[in-house]
Design an enzyme around this catalytic site. Structure first.
Site, PDB file in Angstrom:
ATOM      1  N   CYS A 419       5.897  -1.057   1.536  1.00 33.63           N
ATOM      2  CA  CYS A 419       4.546  -0.591   1.764  1.00 33.63           C
ATOM      3  C   CYS A 419       4.185  -0.937   3.200  1.00 33.63           C
ATOM      4  O   CYS A 419       3.422  -1.856   3.462  1.00 33.63           O
ATOM      5  CB  CYS A 419       3.629  -1.278   0.754  1.00 33.63           C
ATOM      6  SG  CYS A 419       1.961  -0.703   0.878  1.00 33.63           S
ATOM      7  N   LEU A 420       4.802  -0.223   4.124  1.00 28.52           N
ATOM      8  CA  LEU A 420       4.738  -0.596   5.540  1.00 28.52           C
ATOM      9  C   LEU A 420       5.017   0.662   6.360  1.00 28.52           C
ATOM     10  O   LEU A 420       6.023   1.316   6.133  1.00 28.52           O
ATOM     11  CB  LEU A 420       5.847  -1.639   5.796  1.00 28.52           C
ATOM     12  CG  LEU A 420       5.799  -2.517   7.021  1.00 28.52           C
ATOM     13  CD1 LEU A 420       4.608  -3.464   6.917  1.00 28.52           C
ATOM     14  CD2 LEU A 420       7.080  -3.338   7.106  1.00 28.52           C
TER      15      LEU A 420
END
Ligand SMILES: Cc1ncc(COP(=O)(O)O)c(C=O)c1O
Lengths: 495, 449
Positions: A419-420
């Site tokens: 999640c980046l």
């Protein structure tokens, strides 16, 4: 889309044959999760033999030492232990691993930054130590005397070589004894003769340039001569690693792709990368500035061929112009090489499942593809290597892909599952022969060297990739967990 | 012609017609502009002099060093110009790929600094390319510098706009040629000449030649590399075409052997590129002539940048056949068969030790002197294999009455020479089997005496 710009991987024998088993690969990933690393121990053994063969052709008594840092795999190390190769261990952990995988200490050289414990275990067991500085030499001698350790086979790692008449603006190295300071270090080494057995000199240069390495090789020959003036008689030149891999199948594809990258940087064509990243190139009023910060994915001579070219390179006129191999041979010197990357050419694959395929929100034609893997798991990009994955559709899956339309070539961005924003498997737009579907596999070729283990993390509690070893046995592929591999068949015969 | 300074002899180079029997064009006259006849040997003399000239008074006043990124002709010219003005010159390069050039530059008094090659273990976030580092080093330098900056300096192309171009027009009786063909290195000569010719007639067709990607022709850029050149403007060229090193050498050989022009590889590349382009134009002119009024004759000019002598190793690497020694004399290794070598008299290390004690043979060590000096068999003489080969061409250099023991690293060269000596009538020349490596491995003594 316009003509697809492929960068198709070179896949030799074993790796190609494994890719021809999509059913097996899919069931492996189903069982062991994505991403999954597969190593091919037999290929590593074949590569070691090929390196050795180059020495033999030059009539040299050469030794191939695998630079352990390139892979953490036990299977690869254990298989290499069953060949004539040695190991270059660059940490206490690597040394312990090498010993445990079956390398006798005579076949191990300890290199790199060293702790006292690392030095102690190397000296205690009888591995050779490549010393990085005058201080380390003192430290080693003190340790040997204080603990009454056996006489330690020692090499001096040298740096700062120069060719006659030329000042080389070399990249500053943190490692090695500058040749300018050699005399002082040799005087010290002569004083430690009771505990140190100086067996050779070494270098490792972080460069693809053959001329820089030839200069260093010559510098080592001269240094071995200087040793004799101090009553020392070492006879090994260790030429380090850096023989390289040629990752791509087709030079034309590399040439075309890099030309297009330059054109994109100059604004002469649409961007080929996420956010217009230039890979080091930039536009300065119509002139291209900077240089491609990429590994040369296609190389005219890599691995054993590179070693062959180096050994065949003529020496400078000061040394009579003979090839470097002849000079070493005439001096009765042995040559050691420490290939890391090159020894693992074609020795591993990384498999990742396609998790999601969608159109970008701006309605662009390029597909966004998310994999069940992180960029760390497939660190090709981290090493500047550009390489297309091979698409292995899930066997038996039917129906059309989300948006594949015609079913022809597509351009995709490959994202990781962190999640980046920055978790991009690669910053470039990858062209694939057809659109992937969720459940398909993307296979990244030639990841055994550095790409599997160097950067792998457990960020966001995603599992690190599992690793298995695979080999052919009686016409079909067999596998086991990496750590369960030993170079034996179930009957105990050599594999 | 009399001059006060050699720099006055720069320019005014001949324009020489290429014999139609050689180029085979029927409607086009082809001329070579012989820039190789400039005093320091190349087209770069003009640019080097024009770029340096402006800064020389200042440089002489504060003892500056002239600096340029060059691995060839610009460096040569600048080294000479610096020397003439009591200044030093440093050439920075990442591709000193022609060993002769390096040695010549050292002879001319240049300092050479090499940039490092590409990293093998790459850090993709490091975008400090060698050129950026070079410019940083210029900025940080303690000695004052005169950086001629050939890839960006407009005085480079100006030298050709004012000199080379107008000379071509004057030699063609005031008319610019229809075609102009040149290789692109710094783009200085092609840009300057094209500008001057177009000032006379805007429709001159200009062909720029670059090397094929991943190929190497000394002095010119590849198709991608030209974009790194500040003077390069794609609009200068009607056509930008590639030439490979094989074609460059072929063209060069034609210029040398058929035209008497001792051109280097870039001259050959320009000739090849010119012909390839002009043949098509020539064919079109022939068609026109068939169905209409006779077409006018056309004129084409290409540039011969420099001379061949400095490129022998480049040629040896790519076309050894062109330098082949085909004249075989009887007393050479080439005349030996594998069977001759296999039958050569030989002794094992053990036999040799006894033989040396008893018969006192002359021990000849064939290795290089450097290796011989480090360690050798006691009492041996060092005649390296190349020198022995030379001696044998003329005849036997040893008395037949004294036995000879030949030694080399592993016994291969020594077997060949033992066979040759035997064939030349030496009664007792033997090879040390396994060579000095086997001698060492058997624990037999070696000395440094
Ligand atoms: C001392 C030493 N030897 C060998 C290597 C292996 O280099 P490569 O993997 O490029 O062959 C390295 C890499 O850093 C090294 O530092």
């Amino acid at each position: 889309m316009a003509e697809p710009l492929y960068l198709r991987p070179r896949l030799d024998g074993r790796a190609a044959s494994l890719l021809a088993e999509p059913g097996l690969l899919h069931s492996l990933v189903d069982a062991l999760e994505s991403p999954l690393n597969v190593v091919l121990p037999e290929q590593a053994a074949a590569n070691a033999d090929a390196f050795q063969e180059v020495f033999t052709r030059h009539r040299l008594k050469g030794r191939v030492l695998f630079a352990h840092k390139a892979s953490a795999s036990s299977a690869l190390l254990r298989r290499l232990a069953a060949t004539a190769a040695g190991v270059d261990a660059a940490s206490l952990g690597e040394l312990r691993h090498a010993l445990g995988c079956g390398f006798a200490p005579e076949r191990i050289t300890a290199t790199g930054p060293k702790s006292l414990r690392f030095l102690w275990l190397a000296a205690r067991t009888g591995a050779a130590v490549a010393v990085d500085s005058a201080d380390e030499l003192d430290m080693l001698a003190r340790l040997l005397r204080a603990h009454g350790l056996p006489r330690c086979r020692t090499l001096l790692r040298l740096s700062g070589f120069s060719a006659p008449g030329v000042r080389v603006r070399s990249r500053l190295s943190r490692f090695g004894i500058p040749v300018a300071a050699l005399d002082d270090v040799l005087a010290r080494a002569a004083g430690y003769r009771d505990v140190l057995d100086l067996v050779g000199v070494s270098y490792h240069l972080d460069t693809t340039s053959l001329t820089e390495k030839a200069t260093a090789f010559e510098g080592c020959l001269q240094a071995l001569g200087a040793c004799r003036d101090h009553g020392l008689a070492p006879d090994v030149v260790d030429i380090g690693g850096g023989f390289g891999i040629s990752y791509l199948a087709h030079r034309e594809e590399w040439d075309a792709y890099t030309s297009e990258l330059a054109a994109a940087a100059l604004g002469a064509r649409p961007a080929l990368t996420w956010g217009g990243h230039g890979y080091g190139l930039r536009n300065d009023k119509g002139t291209l500035r900077g240089s491609l910060a990429l590994y040369p994915s296609w190389r005219p001579a890599a691995g054993g061929h590179y070693l062959d070219e180096l050994l065949s390179a003529p020496s400078s006129s000061a040394l009579g112009g003979r090839p470097l191999a002849s000079l070493a041979l005439e001096h009765l010197y042995d040559v050691h090489a420490e290939p890391g990357r090159a020894l693992l050419d074609q020795c591993g694959l990384t498999l990742a499942t396609v998790q999601e395929v969608r159109r970008p929100p701006d309605g662009g034609a390029d597909l966004w593809v998310r994999l069940a893997a992180k960029a760390d798991d497939i660190a090709l990009e981290e090493h500047g290597v550009l390489l297309d994955p091979v698409l292995l559709p899930r066997p038996g899956s039917t129906g059309t892909s989300t948006d594949s339309g015609s079913g022809g070539p597509v351009a995709v961005h490959l994202f990781g599952h962190l999640c980046l924003e920055t978790d991009l498997i690669t910053r470039r737009l990858v062209h694939l022969p057809r659109a992937p579907r969720p459940g398909d596999l993307l296979v990244f070729a030639n990841t055994a060297a550095y790409c599997m283990d160097f950067h792998s993390s457990r960020s966001q509690r995603h599992p690190a990739a599992r690793k298995i070893a695979a080999w052919r046995s009686g016409g079909s592929w067999t596998w086991c967990l990496d750590d369960a591999y030993w170079p034996l068949s179930t009957e105990g015969d050599p594999q | 012609m009399r001059y006060d300074r050699i720099t006055d002899a720069i320019g005014n180079t001949p324009l020489v017609r290429i014999d139609p029997a050689v180029h085979g064009l029927r409607h086009i006259d082809l001329f070579a502009k012989l820039e190789m006849l400039n005093p320091f040997g190349s087209v770069k003399d003009r640019a080097a002099w024009n770029m340096a000239r402006a800064g020389l008074p200042g440089a002489e006043a504060d003892g500056s060093q002239i600096v340029e990124l060059s691995s060839g002709n610009t460096a040569k010219a600048l080294a000479v110009i610096a020397g003439m003005h009591g200044l030093t010159f440093k050439s920075v390069t990442n591709r000193m790929r022609i060993p002769e050039t390096k040695e010549l530059l050292l002879l001319l008094g240049a300092e050479i600094e090499e940039l490092p090659g590409q990293s093998e273990c790459l850090d993709p976030t490091d975008t400090e390319d060698p050129l950026t580092l070079f410019h940083q080093a210029l900025a940080d330098s303690e000695t004052p510098l005169l950086h001629t900056d050939q890839y960006f300096n407009p005085r480079n192309s100006a030298a050709h706009f004012e000199g080379t171009g107008p000379e071509i027009v004057a030699d063609l009786d005031g008319r610019a040629p229809d075609y102009f063909i040149a290789c692109v290195g710094t783009a200085g000569s092609s840009t300057g000449v094209a500008g001057a010719l177009r000032a006379h007639r805007p429709d001159v067709e200009v062909v720029g030649l670059v090397a094929a990607k991943s190929d190497f022709i000394p002095g010119i850029r590849t198709r991608d590399e030209v974009h790194e050149v500040g003077l390069f403007d794609p609009d200068t060229y009607d056509t930008l075409a590639t030439v490979d090193s094989g074609q460059a050498i072929e063209g060069m050989v034609t210029l040398i052997r058929r035209c008497g022009l001792l051109a280097g590889p870039t001259g050959g590349a320009a000739y090849h590129g010119a012909l390839r382009h002009l043949r098509e134009a020539d064919a079109r002119l022939a068609e026109q002539r068939d169905d209409g009024p006779p077409a006018e004759r056309r004129t084409a000019v290409f540039i011969v940048c420099d001379r061949v002598e400095g490129y022998l190793s480049y040629i040896r690497q790519r076309r050894p056949d062109l330098l082949g020694d085909t004249a075989r004399t009887p007393n050479t290794l080439a005349g030996l068969s594998d069977a001759d070598v296999a039958a050569a008299p030989a002794v094992t290390v053990d036999e040799a030790r006894t033989w040396i004690e008893g018969a006192d043979p002359l021990i000849v060590d064939l290795r290089s002197t450097y290796a011989y000096n480090a360690l050798h068999l006691a009492g041996s003489v060092n005649i390296t294999d190349e020198i022995l080969g030379e001696l044998l061409r003329a005849g036997l250099p040893f008395a037949r009455s004294r036995p000879v023991l030949l030694a080399c690293p592993v016994g291969e060269q020594s077997a060949r020479y033992a066979a040759l000596l035997t064939r030349m009538g030496h009664p007792d020349a033997r090879s040390l089997t396994g060579g000095i490596v086997a001698w060492r491995d058997a624990g037999a003594p070696l000395t440094r005496d």
